[in-house]
Design a protein around this motif. Structure first.
Motif, PDB file in Angstrom:
ATOM      1  N   GLU A   1       0.826  -1.210   0.000  1.00 41.68           N
ATOM      2  CA  GLU A   1       0.000   0.000   0.000  1.00 41.68           C
ATOM      3  C   GLU A   1       0.862   1.262   0.000  1.00 41.68           C
ATOM      4  O   GLU A   1       0.690   2.131  -0.832  1.00 41.68           O
ATOM      5  N   CYS A   2       1.794   1.359   0.946  1.00 41.43           N
ATOM      6  CA  CYS A   2       2.462   2.654   1.123  1.00 41.43           C
ATOM      7  C   CYS A   2       3.962   2.608   0.888  1.00 41.43           C
ATOM      8  O   CYS A   2       4.619   3.642   0.936  1.00 41.43           O
ATOM      9  N   GLY A   3       4.509   1.430   0.653  1.00 42.33           N
ATOM     10  CA  GLY A   3       5.928   1.361   0.345  1.00 42.33           C
ATOM     11  C   GLY A   3       6.846   1.268   1.545  1.00 42.33           C
ATOM     12  O   GLY A   3       8.067   1.208   1.406  1.00 42.33           O
ATOM     13  N   TYR A   4       6.286   1.230   2.747  1.00 43.73           N
ATOM     14  CA  TYR A   4       7.137   1.026   3.933  1.00 43.73           C
ATOM     15  C   TYR A   4       7.935  -0.265   3.730  1.00 43.73           C
ATOM     16  O   TYR A   4       7.392  -1.279   3.296  1.00 43.73           O
TER      17      TYR A   4
ATOM     18  N   ARG B   1      -2.231   3.990  14.548  1.00 44.89           N
ATOM     19  CA  ARG B   1      -1.881   2.610  14.877  1.00 44.89           C
ATOM     20  C   ARG B   1      -3.047   1.824  15.454  1.00 44.89           C
ATOM     21  O   ARG B   1      -3.008   0.595  15.473  1.00 44.89           O
TER      22      ARG B   1
ATOM     23  N   LYS C   1       4.877  10.504   6.303  1.00 45.38           N
ATOM     24  CA  LYS C   1       6.081   9.833   6.774  1.00 45.38           C
ATOM     25  C   LYS C   1       7.166  10.797   7.228  1.00 45.38           C
ATOM     26  O   LYS C   1       8.082  10.403   7.940  1.00 45.38           O
TER      27      LYS C   1
ATOM     28  N   PRO D   1       3.589  -0.204   9.938  1.00 45.07           N
ATOM     29  CA  PRO D   1       3.658   0.899  10.913  1.00 45.07           C
ATOM     30  C   PRO D   1       3.303   2.258  10.295  1.00 45.07           C
ATOM     31  O   PRO D   1       2.993   3.195  11.031  1.00 45.07           O
ATOM     32  N   ASP D   2       3.356   2.371   8.966  1.00 45.19           N
ATOM     33  CA  ASP D   2       3.070   3.676   8.366  1.00 45.19           C
ATOM     34  C   ASP D   2       1.616   3.837   7.939  1.00 45.19           C
ATOM     35  O   ASP D   2       1.050   4.918   8.045  1.00 45.19           O
TER      36      ASP D   2
END
Ligand SMILES: [Zn+2]
Lengths: 54, 406
Positions: A8-11, B172, B146, A40-41
């Motif tokens: 999804e987000c590339g973490y 979270r 981020k 975690p992102d």
């Protein structure tokens, strides 16, 4: 040592470097992350949805 | 005016201009609107002007949403990356952070230096709280990113409403558990907003603390540590609010109490309408399936979206939490609220009216079509809801038991 990526987000979780912020010390294998590990992102993708990139 | 060029898969070139580009400045001006009422009071001496902000949010905003209507316009997927990368939009979210401090400190200064009726004092404390509630919305937009800068700004702006645990809690906790009975920030069918608030406010704090404590323990330290993201933000809150107390005196005690509670209430209201009754299904292993677009209520109303950084396009936000506000997209056939958030909050504050309007909408959703098993129901009301809606002959469309696939 491999890398696993959230689609999804590339973490990216790198086994060699671990994730200091999250408290996974360097060398922690992806399989050894908690079973309920989510990205975690973005919190959208769970552990089994991560893609191995290297 | 700048625009974005991209190539479609077919090879055709497209050019896209964001019509809302400059209108997003409204998200920045909105927390300053209490000062408009204060200015009119100073000009005229009529105390009622001090409550102008309430009228702007709860009368004018729902009316403007009705009059200006909805906007289903989307940036094409092909330009989303460029739109996300445009620094103008994120600059607005940085700029609004100090504005939230100005709003709280300015109103605190005003109430402590002017002789006001009790109702005007209480009204301004509520208005200050509602403005800081928008600060949680700003912290929400910033906290999903981020970059270190944006995450730090999120913690700083969340200090204004004393809601420092939100970053951990929302990113979270809520995003992981959304639309399940386990989520204190997802409302259940038949649960009034007042009952919800009593479950959500303590539940959110407890969940955030548990998540942060677990993280710090993995790092080998205790929760009471300067690395604790919650305590970092709350330390700023303590300094800010004690500072106001020292600067403006004991009146700040009731003022800040009311302010904090109404800021939290603003978030409670948003959480209440965003996922009311919606439920994710479980897979074969008993784990919840991924959050889908039909697990959030949405509104495309132009006006309220412009003052809330597109928060009301909520389905796309849960599908792609890192996507920036200017790029959030509308999709057809999503659960839809009857008005923008401000109008929907008003309905929610009258529980019987809310149930009357929303329970029907909930049952009619395509993925539910009257099946109560697919709804997140408030347990004490389960019998009542089953008695009322559980008989198949009363449902439109009629529920047919589907054969279980092996
Ligand atoms: Zn992710």
């Amino acid at each position: 040592m491999s890398e696993y990526r959230c689609p999804e987000c590339g973490y990216t979780y790198n086994e060699q470097s671990g994730d200091e912020f999250e408290g996974f010390s360097p060398g922690t294998a992806f399989v050894d992350l908690p079973a309920d590990f989510v990205c975690p992102d973005c919190s959208v993708r769970s552990k089994d949805e991560f893609e191995r990139v290297s | 005016m700048s625009g974005y060029t991209a190539a479609l898969k077919s090879g055709e070139a497209i050019f896209y201009q964001d019509k809302k580009r400059w209108l997003w400045l409204m998200s920045i001006v909105y927390p300053l609107q209490p000062f408009l009422g204060i200015w009119l009071y100073v000009k005229t001496g009529t105390e009622a002007w001090l409550l102008l902000s309430l009228a702007l949010s709860y009368i004018m905003a729902p009316l403007l949403d009705m009059i200006l209507g909805e906007d289903e316009n989307n940036p094409p997927e092909e330009v989303v990356l460029q739109l996300d990368a445009d620094r103008y939009y994120r600059f607005l979210t940085y700029l609004v952070v100090p504005i939230h401090f100005v709003s709280l400190i300015g109103i605190a200064w005003f109430v402590s230096t002017h002789e006001l009726s009790t109702w005007a004092f209480v009204g301004l404390a509520i208005i200050a709280g509602l403005a800081s509630g928008l600060g949680i919305n700003t912290g929400h937009e910033l906290g999903h990113k981020k970059s270190k800068l944006e995450r730090t700004l999120a913690k700083i702006v969340l200090a204004v409403p004393f809601y420092g645990h939100f970053w951990v809690e929302h990113n979270r906790g809520h995003h992981r558990d959304v639309a399940t009975p386990e989520d204190p920030a997802s409302a259940r069918m038949g649960e009034s907003i007042y009952r919800f608030a009593l479950r959500e406010i303590p539940g959110a704090f407890t969940r955030a603390w548990t998540i942060e404590k677990d993280r710090l323990e993995r790092r080998g330290s205790s929760a009471w540590n300067t690395n604790n993201q919650i305590l970092q933000s709350m330390a700023i809150s303590v300094v800010l609010q004690i500072g106001l107390l020292i600067a403006f005196g004991w009146l700040m005690i009731p003022f800040l109490l009311i302010h904090n509670i109404f800021a939290w209430w603003q978030l409670t209201s948003a959480n209440y309408v965003e996922h009311y009754g919606l439920l994710r299904e479980k897979d074969e292993q008993g784990r919840y399936r991924r959050c889908e677009p039909h697990h959030s209520w949405n509104s495309n109303h132009v006006y309220s979206n412009l003052v809330l950084f597109h928060l009301e396009r909520h389905s796309d936000h849960h599908a792609h939490p890192l996507r920036r506000y200017q790029s959030l997209r509308h999709f057809d056939d999503l659960p839809t609220l009857p008005n923008g958030y401000f109008g929907s909050y008003l309905i929610a504050y009258v529980p019987w009216l809310w149930y009357r309007i929303m329970d029907k909408r909930l049952l009619a959703l395509a993925h539910i079509s009257g099946d109560l098993n697919k709804i997140n129901i408030y347990p004490p009301k389960r019998q009542q809801i089953y008695a009322r809606y559980g008989r198949p002959e009363r449902l439109q469309p009629v529920v047919i038991e589907e054969p279980q696939a092996d």
